[in-house]
Design an enzyme around this catalytic site. Structure first.
Site: not given
Length: 352
Positions: A167, A194, A287
């Site tokens: 991310s 992400h 995540d």
């Protein structure tokens, strides 16, 4: 607690008004200056010492890339690029120069408005360093790997597969990692980064300009090839079928992460078992933890980027704390670790 000091750099008055309204609505952000071009942004960064700058890319006098380069070479400040989606590839060049993240220009009522405020709060606390003057990137000297002629006849065409979740800070980490992998790298690499909708193609083009390995956005029904890097689109979640092809699954409306690292990693664990290699890099949130657990339980190898080399020690820390990581590795040591994991014997490094 004192308010976060932010400078807005954008030549559009309308955009500055929107950003100011969003960022100041909860009272924890103070706009200490506004720049209408890159030179003004450099001066405000020097004079006001903000905790973060939002930076447009297309401005008169000096554009955003020039401003970012100068700011990061004189007095490093966390920079969040807020750009039109049509400038996606240029936006990722900004990360190469030292910006922390890229996101689209929001409207007052959009989901991106809340994400902007969240990102400003997060990134304003990131420690950045003043950089040396940029060196030109070494150009790939080797030819790109050639796909097998009879790939449909082979049940797989590779032994190992690498699945990556990341991310905030991920694009920069991926650039440093993928840039150091050789043309004969024998495993496919699948990535869930992400990202805001509309920016993934630009990121793929930017990474492809830095690396020997071919890089593209995974497409539904596409067959995996060894030595190829695939990015998940943000609008859907990328999965792998037992036939070694991609399947795009609709993302849930309430999903926190786009795309989902867990969905990708779990599908890799299910299909490849002990031949799966999971890697979780810098980023905020949880995540990827469930996906890394699936790879761990399936007998695969699991690796996490270490805290010192991470922009945000979040996702990777959660995976480490969950006890599903075999190896914690510094970013610059990851290429060698992956080379050994897939038993690749050639390691040609290129400086980034």
């Amino acid at each position: 607690m004192s308010a976060i000091r932010v400078v807005i750099a954008d030549d559009s008055r309308v955009t500055r008004d929107v950003l100011r309204t969003i960022l100041t609505r909860d009272g924890d952000v103070e706009i200490v200056g506004e720049a209408t071009n890159g030179l003004e942004a450099i001066e405000l960064a020097r004079r006001l010492s903000p905790q973060l700058i939002t930076m447009d890319l297309t401005m008169p006098v000096l554009d955003g890339l020039g401003a970012i380069e100068e700011i990061m070479h004189t007095k490093g400040v966390p920079i969040l690029v807020v750009s039109d989606r049509s400038h996606a590839e240029t936006a990722y060049q900004a990360l190469e120069l030292g910006a922390l993240e890229v996101m689209p220009k929001p409207t007052l009522e959009s989901d991106d408005a809340e994400r902007l405020l969240e990102r400003v709060r997060l990134l304003s606390g990131v420690a950045v360093i003043t950089r040396l003057r940029r060196r030109s990137l070494a150009q790939p000297l080797a030819t790109r790997p050639v796909a097998p002629q009879n790939s449909e006849m082979a049940p797989r065409g590779f032994q190992y597969i690498i699945a990556i979740a990341c991310s905030t800070g991920g694009p920069q980490a991926l650039a440093r990692l993928l840039n150091r992998l050789p043309a004969n790298f024998p495993a496919p690499i699948v990535i869930a980064q992400h990202i805001s909708h509309g920016f993934i193609e630009g990121m793929a083009q930017w990474l492809a300009s830095l690396c020997i390995l071919p890089i593209s956005v995974g497409k539904h029904g596409e067959r995996l090839k060894p030595g190829h890097v695939y990015l998940s689109p943000s609008e859907s979640n990328l999965c792998i079928t037992p036939h070694h092809r991609f399947q795009l699954q609709a993302s849930q409306a309430e999903a926190l992460y786009h795309p989902s690292g867990d969905v990708l990693l779990k599908s890799v664990a299910e299909v490849y078992g002990a031949d799966a290699i999971g890697l979780i890099l810098t980023g905020m949130g949880r995540d990827g933890v469930s996906g890394m657990r699936a790879i761990h339980l399936g007998g695969g190898q699991t690796i996490a980027q270490d805290e010192e080399s991470s922009v945000i020690y979040g996702m990777n820390q959660e995976a480490v704390n969950a006890g599903v990581i075999h190896h914690i590795v510094a970013l610059d040591d990851l290429p060698g670790r992956l080379m050994r994991a897939v038993r690749c014997t050639t390691h040609r490094q290129m400086p980034l």
